[in-house]
Design an enzyme around this catalytic site. Structure first.
Site, PDB file in Angstrom:
ATOM      1  N   CYS A 186      87.289  -0.562 -65.122  1.00  0.00           N
ATOM      2  CA  CYS A 186      87.293  -0.083 -66.583  1.00  0.00           C
ATOM      3  C   CYS A 186      85.817   0.613 -66.788  1.00  0.00           C
ATOM      4  CB  CYS A 186      87.447  -1.103 -67.507  1.00  0.00           C
ATOM      5  SG  CYS A 186      86.317  -2.601 -67.503  1.00  0.00           S
ATOM      6  N   GLU A 230      91.222   8.348 -69.280  1.00  0.00           N
ATOM      7  CA  GLU A 230      90.866   7.290 -68.283  1.00  0.00           C
ATOM      8  C   GLU A 230      91.811   7.528 -67.015  1.00  0.00           C
ATOM      9  OE1 GLU A 230      89.243   2.761 -67.882  1.00  0.00           O
ATOM     10  OE2 GLU A 230      91.492   3.085 -69.134  1.00  0.00           O
ATOM     11  N   LYS A 285      98.332 -15.379 -69.588  1.00  0.00           N
ATOM     12  CA  LYS A 285      99.290 -14.214 -68.880  1.00  0.00           C
ATOM     13  C   LYS A 285      98.422 -13.253 -67.989  1.00  0.00           C
ATOM     14  CE  LYS A 285     101.143 -10.374 -69.484  1.00  0.00           C
ATOM     15  NZ  LYS A 285     101.377  -9.733 -68.058  1.00  0.00           N
ATOM     16  N   GLU A 308      89.043  -5.909 -74.975  1.00  0.00           N
ATOM     17  CA  GLU A 308      88.283  -5.320 -73.803  1.00  0.00           C
ATOM     18  C   GLU A 308      89.189  -4.010 -73.427  1.00  0.00           C
ATOM     19  OE1 GLU A 308      86.897  -3.408 -71.203  1.00  0.00           O
ATOM     20  OE2 GLU A 308      86.902  -5.245 -70.019  1.00  0.00           O
TER      21      GLU A 308
END
Length: 502
Positions: free
Chosen positions: A293, A396, A179, A254
């Site tokens: 990231c 973040e 996906k 992750e």
């Protein structure tokens, strides 16, 4: 625009069972440029069923093909990727908003990943012999494919992140259901076509386009899925882990990062050193508009250097050319969506309210030749005099926002760098080799760059500490994620056990 059939099950493209579709938006001008199928739980069930049959009893018998055959297919995929580099790089640019040059580099890295895992699986030994202490016993540990893998990838590096999962999964002999992000699915659709062209048997690779809920959720909880590999945000990763828990599936996550870039004054003792450190701080924070990231979004600079360093950093940040990724001379594209733009604006407003000092950026840019007014653009932003009490320092942002903190001693630098719930990546800048090794060794981050930022090697491992996730991608560990270890104990001289009398 007519809708593409973007659900791939058992070797055939199809529409969503519900007939639902989704428009794909060009972030440079906020207009739709493609329509894809919007899958649901029923489509996931069909895809998992196909992957299960292909693994257990498929005509292609993929799990039991020779290592050489699997490696050869991966190498053919690498060749096809290089053949289609321009088309794929341009599509990645338009889909995700990055510059076309970044898109081309991504395709190169994807091809390298497929070639690397082909070489890795080819050069492995046949198993690890375990000494059983008897000449009559042969004991060996071998590796076998896990089974059906559910692969869920993010929107910022659609093709690259897919390759980090697909290549080792196939090398190990697994089947999969994939996906991609519902925001940026188009290059992943193209990659499935290349796998088919390379000769992958039907049912081994399956694709369902659609939203995380219900598609990703159903993949994670499905009883016939053996492994779930997810790359994305912390909140979604937590949900994936919870969904997979009842089935006690193997899970690889992750997740996010809030990555420190620690600059000691001695790294800037020369003009060349200063120029390089500033240039790399810009690269760390603003490549792909900070939607990375591993972005070095926290600059932690020695106090004696701070004013000179930040002033030059802010000056150069204002010179970064924003625009559509295919535009001439454009260095940075838009954010991926209106939602991501609004999120970035909210973080900057919060930081300024908490006392941060704006040194550059902090707003949407004026429209320009390659910068449509409706696009999701935001100026590269440098926020000085930040501290750990600010949300912008702790959380973040995933946008072009760099915060500045200062330190006086090595211990203080390490403490600041480690004062985060994440632990994905970090950088250390110093001219002192001993200090470089000490500080790198003390940082609780999965990857630490010394006098550099952002390079990765396919043969290295990529993972993190804390809330940056569990498991490893790339390198031998990336292949190991998609395998089970089996201990085979063979007694060449069987004898009665005689535990019991009689």
């Amino acid at each position: 625009m007519s809708a593409q059939q973007t659900i791939f099950v058992d070797g055939e493209w199809r529409k969503a069972t519900s007939g639902a579709t989704r428009e794909i938006i060009d972030p440079a001008d906020a207009t739709p440029f493609a329509v894809v199928s919007e899958g649901g739980a029923e489509d996931v069930d069909a895809a998992v069923d196909a992957a299960r049959r292909a693994f257990d009893e498929g005509a292609g018998d993929w799990p039991r093909t020779s290592v050489g055959e699997r490696a050869a297919l991966l190498r053919r995929v690498a060749v096809l990727l290089r053949r289609d580099r321009e088309a794929l790089g341009g599509l990645e640019s338009r889909d995700a908003g990055k510059t076309v040059e970044e898109g081309r580099v991504d395709v190169d890295c994807v091809a390298d990943a497929f070639a690397y895992f082909a070489d890795l699986v080819t050069n492995e030994s046949g198993g690890r012999v375990v000494d059983a202490g008897s000449p009559d016993v042969h004991s060996v540990v071998v590796h076998e494919p896990v089974g059906v893998c559910a692969l869920i990838t993010p929107w910022n590096y659609p093709l690259l992140q897919a390759s980090w999962k697909i290549a080792p999964a196939l090398a190990a002999g697994n089947t999969f259901v994939l996906k991609p992000s519902e925001i940026t699915p188009l290059t992943t659709v193209a990659l499935i076509d290349l796998l088919t062209e390379a000769g992958l048997p039907p049912g081994v690779a399956n694709l369902v386009t659609g939203a995380g809920d219900p598609v990703g959720a159903r993949m994670a909880e499905h009883p016939d899925v053996d492994l779930v590999s997810f790359t994305g945000g912390l909140a979604s990763g937590t949900k994936v882990m919870q969904a997979a828990a009842p089935g006690v599936k193997k899970v690889a996550l992750e997740l996010g990062g809030k990555n420190p870039n620690v600059v000691f004054a001695d790294s800037c003792a020369t003009d060349e050193g200063f120029d390089t450190a500033v240039d790399q701080a810009l690269n760390a924070a603003f490549i792909h508009s900070g939607q990375v990231c591993s972005a070095g979004s926290r600059l932690i600079v020695e106090e004696s250097l701070r004013e000179r360093f930040v002033a030059e950093l802010a000056r150069r940040a204002t010179k970064i050319r924003l625009g559509r990724g295919t535009g001439e001379g454009v260095e940075c594209g838009p954010l991926v969506s209106e939602r991501q733009l609004a999120k970035t604006e909210e973080y900057v407003a919060s930081a300024l309210a908490d006392g941060a000092v704006l040194r550059s950026g902090g707003k949407r840019p004026e429209p320009g030749e390659h910068r449509p007014a409706a696009g999701y653009f935001y100026e590269p932003t440098v926020l000085d005099q930040c501290h750990r009490g600010m949300r912008v320092v702790r959380e973040e942002v995933f946008g072009p926002v760099l915060t500045v903190e200062t330190f006086r001693t090595e211990d203080e630098a390490v403490a600041l760098a480690n004062d985060t719930e994440y632990g994905l990546a970090g950088g250390v800048w110093t001219a002192d080799p001993g200090r470089a090794r000490r500080v790198a060794g003390r940082l609780r981050h999965g990857t630490v760059w010394i006098n550099d930022f952002h390079p990765y090697l396919p043969q290295a491992e990529w993972g993190g500490f804390g809330k940056s996730g569990i498991g490893r991608e790339l390198g031998p560990a990336g292949l190991a994620e998609y395998r089970e270890a089996k201990h085979i104990y063979q007694n060449l001289a069987p004898r009665p056990v005689r535990w019991f009398a009689g």
